[in-house]
Write a protein that holds these residues in place. Structure first.
Motif, PDB file in Angstrom:
ATOM      1  N   PRO A   3       0.600  -7.798  -5.557  1.00 48.74           N
ATOM      2  CA  PRO A   3      -0.451  -6.822  -5.823  1.00 48.74           C
ATOM      3  C   PRO A   3      -0.259  -5.579  -4.970  1.00 48.74           C
ATOM      4  N   SER A   4      -0.945  -4.511  -5.354  1.00 49.56           N
ATOM      5  CA  SER A   4      -0.788  -3.246  -4.634  1.00 49.56           C
ATOM      6  C   SER A   4      -2.106  -2.495  -4.560  1.00 49.56           C
ATOM      7  N   VAL A   5      -2.126  -1.520  -3.663  1.00 50.31           N
ATOM      8  CA  VAL A   5      -3.213  -0.546  -3.554  1.00 50.31           C
ATOM      9  C   VAL A   5      -2.562   0.834  -3.464  1.00 50.31           C
ATOM     10  N   GLY A   6      -3.071   1.787  -4.232  1.00 52.09           N
ATOM     11  CA  GLY A   6      -2.570   3.146  -4.167  1.00 52.09           C
ATOM     12  C   GLY A   6      -3.477   4.030  -3.337  1.00 52.09           C
ATOM     13  N   VAL A   7      -2.908   5.090  -2.789  1.00 47.23           N
ATOM     14  CA  VAL A   7      -3.707   6.113  -2.114  1.00 47.23           C
ATOM     15  C   VAL A   7      -3.435   7.448  -2.790  1.00 47.23           C
ATOM     16  N   SER A   8      -4.483   8.225  -2.961  1.00 50.82           N
ATOM     17  CA  SER A   8      -4.380   9.448  -3.761  1.00 50.82           C
ATOM     18  C   SER A   8      -4.099  10.689  -2.937  1.00 50.82           C
ATOM     19  N   TYR A   9      -4.020  10.556  -1.607  1.00 51.56           N
ATOM     20  CA  TYR A   9      -3.903  11.732  -0.746  1.00 51.56           C
ATOM     21  C   TYR A   9      -2.456  12.031  -0.351  1.00 51.56           C
ATOM     22  N   GLY A  10      -1.492  11.377  -1.027  1.00 50.73           N
ATOM     23  CA  GLY A  10      -0.087  11.566  -0.685  1.00 50.73           C
ATOM     24  C   GLY A  10       0.664  12.383  -1.714  1.00 50.73           C
ATOM     25  N   ALA A  11       1.829  11.879  -2.161  1.00 51.76           N
ATOM     26  CA  ALA A  11       2.756  12.687  -2.950  1.00 51.76           C
ATOM     27  C   ALA A  11       2.472  12.681  -4.447  1.00 51.76           C
ATOM     28  N   HIS A  12       1.982  11.568  -5.002  1.00 44.60           N
ATOM     29  CA  HIS A  12       1.840  11.467  -6.453  1.00 44.60           C
ATOM     30  C   HIS A  12       0.379  11.520  -6.874  1.00 44.60           C
ATOM     31  N   GLU A  13       0.151  12.074  -8.063  1.00 42.52           N
ATOM     32  CA  GLU A  13      -1.199  12.137  -8.607  1.00 42.52           C
ATOM     33  C   GLU A  13      -1.669  10.739  -8.973  1.00 42.52           C
ATOM     34  N   PRO A  14      -2.913  10.400  -8.634  1.00 48.75           N
ATOM     35  CA  PRO A  14      -3.378   9.026  -8.864  1.00 48.75           C
ATOM     36  C   PRO A  14      -3.465   8.632 -10.325  1.00 48.75           C
ATOM     37  N   ASP A  15      -3.528   9.598 -11.240  1.00 48.71           N
ATOM     38  CA  ASP A  15      -3.589   9.209 -12.655  1.00 48.71           C
ATOM     39  C   ASP A  15      -2.266   8.610 -13.128  1.00 48.71           C
ATOM     40  N   THR A  16      -1.204   8.764 -12.336  1.00 51.87           N
ATOM     41  CA  THR A  16       0.074   8.140 -12.689  1.00 51.87           C
ATOM     42  C   THR A  16       0.133   6.674 -12.260  1.00 51.87           C
ATOM     43  N   PHE A  17      -0.873   6.211 -11.540  1.00 48.35           N
ATOM     44  CA  PHE A  17      -0.873   4.831 -11.036  1.00 48.35           C
ATOM     45  C   PHE A  17      -1.388   3.821 -12.064  1.00 48.35           C
TER      46      PHE A  17
ATOM     47  N   VAL B 141       0.856  -1.185   0.000  1.00 51.51           N
ATOM     48  CA  VAL B 141       0.000   0.000   0.000  1.00 51.51           C
ATOM     49  C   VAL B 141       0.891   1.234   0.000  1.00 51.51           C
ATOM     50  N   GLY B 142       0.716   2.118  -0.983  1.00 49.08           N
ATOM     51  CA  GLY B 142       1.562   3.295  -1.038  1.00 49.08           C
ATOM     52  C   GLY B 142       0.952   4.439  -1.820  1.00 49.08           C
ATOM     53  N   ASP B 143       1.608   5.599  -1.708  1.00 53.57           N
ATOM     54  CA  ASP B 143       1.081   6.827  -2.324  1.00 53.57           C
ATOM     55  C   ASP B 143       1.882   7.279  -3.531  1.00 53.57           C
ATOM     56  N   THR B 144       2.902   6.511  -3.935  1.00 53.63           N
ATOM     57  CA  THR B 144       3.733   6.934  -5.062  1.00 53.63           C
ATOM     58  C   THR B 144       3.893   5.820  -6.080  1.00 53.63           C
ATOM     59  N   THR B 145       4.291   6.224  -7.286  1.00 54.10           N
ATOM     60  CA  THR B 145       4.600   5.231  -8.305  1.00 54.10           C
ATOM     61  C   THR B 145       5.803   4.386  -7.893  1.00 54.10           C
ATOM     62  N   HIS B 146       6.689   4.917  -7.050  1.00 50.47           N
ATOM     63  CA  HIS B 146       7.831   4.128  -6.576  1.00 50.47           C
ATOM     64  C   HIS B 146       7.342   2.923  -5.771  1.00 50.47           C
TER      65      HIS B 146
END
Length: 219
Positions: free
Chosen positions: A182-196, A166-171
């Motif tokens: 597998p992964s889950v992204g969060v949109s409230y951190g450093a990277h814009e979610p459209d980059t996920f 689980v993370g907020d960046t593409t890294h």
């Protein structure tokens, strides 16, 4: 007990559990200014969050010569220390972690922070005993190299398909791809979610509450 889809859930720290993104951006910018480099924009400074400190600073300040990296790192740590008391967990993180522990998940942190920096925050009363394991960028390979996750899998004997990152960046999400997890992204951190999108996370949560609900339903 509800059947688990994942035995080990690994969380990034800054921007995922810890509300530190804006302050980290300001500290990177101030450190670069201190050593005479071209100050990165908010987007440029935000992009490197999640990488190891020196890797991040070198990327954010490409015109600063390598011999000045130690000074750049020292100035970043100086500015970050001045804001330490301004930082806190995102609201809702502790109930989320408690619920996952109650369901029997192993919990870990996989972070670009240093071991010293992570240990400082994990020593707080509210976080003692919450995490079963952790890896930091200065004791193994930094993101998006998969070694952090591979080491955690080996430590707990968990197969990649049973690990969720689980993370907020593409890294973070690229590290999961590289590790076969597998992964889950969060949109409230450093990277814009459209980059996920190209990294195919199972879900993108827009708040800790949404992340909580998704993990309880699908984790």
């Amino acid at each position: 007990m509800q059947t688990r889809n994942f035995d080990l859930i690994a969380f990034d720290w800054d921007g995922t559990l810890f509300d530190s993104t804006k302050i980290i951006v300001r500290c990177i910018q101030a450190a670069v200014a201190d050593v005479g480099g071209t100050v990165p924009t908010d987007k440029e400074a935000g992009y490197v969050i999640g990488l190891g400190l020196m890797q991040a600073l070198a990327h954010a300040a490409p015109d600063v010569p390598p011999e000045r990296y130690p000074q750049l790192g020292e100035r970043y740590r100086h500015h970050y220390a001045a804001h330490y008391d301004d930082l806190s967990l995102f609201e809702g993180v502790l109930p989320l972690l408690d619920a996952l522990k109650a369901r029997g998940h192993l919990l870990a942190v996989a972070t670009g922070k240093s071991r010293r920096g992570l240990d400082e925050v994990l020593r707080t009363v509210e976080l003692k005993g919450v995490f079963d394991g952790s890896r930091t960028s200065d004791e193994t390979a930094g993101k998006p190299d998969p070694r952090m996750l591979h080491e955690l899998m080996a430590e707990f004997g968990v197969a990649p398909a049973r690990v969720l990152m689980v993370g907020d960046t593409t890294h973070d999400l690229q590290m999961a791809v590289n590790a076969g997890c597998p992964s889950v992204g969060v949109s409230y951190g450093a990277h814009e979610p459209d980059t996920f999108t190209e990294l195919s996370p199972r879900h993108v949560a827009h708040s800790v509450l949404e992340l909580h609900s998704w993990l309880l339903a699908n984790g």
